[in-house]
Scaffold this motif. Structure first.
Motif, PDB file in Angstrom:
ATOM      1  N   GLU A 189      58.939 -54.571  25.013  1.00  0.00           N
ATOM      2  CA  GLU A 189      60.040 -53.622  25.134  1.00  0.00           C
ATOM      3  C   GLU A 189      60.323 -52.955  23.784  1.00  0.00           C
ATOM      4  OE1 GLU A 189      61.371 -52.829  27.896  1.00  0.00           O
ATOM      5  OE2 GLU A 189      60.797 -54.477  29.246  1.00  0.00           O
ATOM      6  N   LYS A 194      66.751 -54.654  25.434  1.00  0.00           N
ATOM      7  CA  LYS A 194      65.732 -55.045  26.402  1.00  0.00           C
ATOM      8  C   LYS A 194      64.798 -56.103  25.821  1.00  0.00           C
ATOM      9  CE  LYS A 194      65.734 -50.766  29.077  1.00  0.00           C
ATOM     10  NZ  LYS A 194      64.940 -49.589  29.535  1.00  0.00           N
ATOM     11  N   GLU A 197      66.656 -59.349  26.197  1.00  0.00           N
ATOM     12  CA  GLU A 197      66.690 -59.760  27.601  1.00  0.00           C
ATOM     13  C   GLU A 197      65.354 -60.349  28.037  1.00  0.00           C
ATOM     14  OE1 GLU A 197      67.839 -56.353  29.816  1.00  0.00           O
ATOM     15  OE2 GLU A 197      69.943 -56.433  29.173  1.00  0.00           O
ATOM     16  N   LYS A 198      64.273 -59.674  27.668  1.00  0.00           N
ATOM     17  CA  LYS A 198      62.944 -60.152  28.050  1.00  0.00           C
ATOM     18  C   LYS A 198      62.641 -61.497  27.402  1.00  0.00           C
ATOM     19  CE  LYS A 198      60.278 -58.199  30.149  1.00  0.00           C
ATOM     20  NZ  LYS A 198      59.902 -58.227  31.586  1.00  0.00           N
TER      21      LYS A 198
END
Length: 292
Positions: A189, A194, A197-198
């Motif tokens: 990402e 993001k 989050e990943k």
């Protein structure tokens, strides 16, 4: 609880340039200096200057006495540093007029770590001891596996990110300390939110610290997120800023500091580091940081 840093020791050949050289271009260098560095050594010295007793494990070449000397001066334990034939690792660093750098790395003796050496060193450490790793030495996957078997807390700064890390079981890592380039390489990402989050999806039990240069830094775990801004400084050389942050964050872990307080301390230490030239020479001691 003991802290072991199994990491690199490099000579840094620093060339001051107007801008980073482009393909096919030849430019003049205004100045050239040699410093002791390597992400491993930098982070050990950052730990020591943050007030943490630290053991450094690694390997230098026949030209490596200067590393042992600077470790002794900085109160870094050298019991587990071995000397081998050949050259020590080194970098060629282009430092531009804005204080930004481009780095070419040669592994040298850092790439000659054996499994026997890993087993010998880890035999002196126990469950809950902290092991800090970067990616400038070989055997990273083996070190992670053996340290995990012993129940050690594994802190990883995945720099420089390359295919070697793809073969490592990163689910065994307790803490990731990485910048936005490494965050993109691991997560796939581009946006910091993001990325985090990943990474939390992939490693839900880990603590993650993402540094974002002038945009500050972000801490994330399964329970909380905390964003930290920078402290303004005249940027001279960014070479060891991330390493300084790493050392001070681990020191904060050991002192069980609240996340907000820990991230602020790391930001202050990094601000001092970027205001000075060199790698190890730029890393501040705890008293300096507390006085900001």
């Amino acid at each position: 609880m003991k802290v072991l840093n199994f990491g690199s020791l490099n000579y840094d050949y620093v060339y001051e340039v107007d801008h980073a050289v482009m393909p096919g271009e030849t430019i003049d260098s205004a100045k050239m200096e040699v410093f002791c560095g390597g992400k491993g050594l930098n982070q050990s010295i950052a730990l020591a200057r943050a007030g943490v007793p630290v053991y450094h494990a690694g390997q230098v070449g026949g030209d490596g006495q200067m590393f042992l000397d600077i470790c002794a001066q900085s109160k870094v334990d050298t019991t587990y540093i071995r000397q081998s034939p050949g050259k020590s690792g080194h970098t060629i660093i282009q430092l531009d007029k804005n204080g930004q750098n481009c780095i070419l790395l040669y592994g040298g003796s850092n790439r000659g770590i054996t499994k026997d050496l890993v087993d010998e060193v880890l035999g002196h450490f126990e469950k809950e001891d902290i092991i800090l790793l970067q990616n400038e030495i070989n055997q990273i996957g083996y070190i992670i596996d053996r340290a995990s078997e012993k129940g050690m807390q594994i802190v990883l700064n995945p720099s420089p990110y390359n295919a070697n890390l793809d073969d490592c079981d990163l689910s065994k890592v307790s803490v990731f300390l990485l910048n936005e380039i490494e965050g993109e390489q691991i997560s796939g990402e581009r946006e910091p939110e993001k990325m985090l989050e990943k990474m939390m999806e992939k490693y839900p039990e880990a603590r993650i610290v993402l540094t974002l240069g002038s945009a500050g830094s972000v801490y994330r775990d399964k329970n909380q997120t905390y964003t930290q801004g920078i402290f303004e400084a005249d940027v001279v050389d960014t070479t060891a800023a991330g390493d300084t942050f790493t050392g001070y964050f681990i020191a904060s872990m050991l002192r069980k500091m609240p996340v907000q307080e820990a991230m602020g301390l790391c930001a202050k230490a990094s601000a001092i580091a970027v205001s000075r030239k060199g790698a190890t020479d730029s890393i501040p001691c705890l008293e300096e940081v507390l006085n900001i």
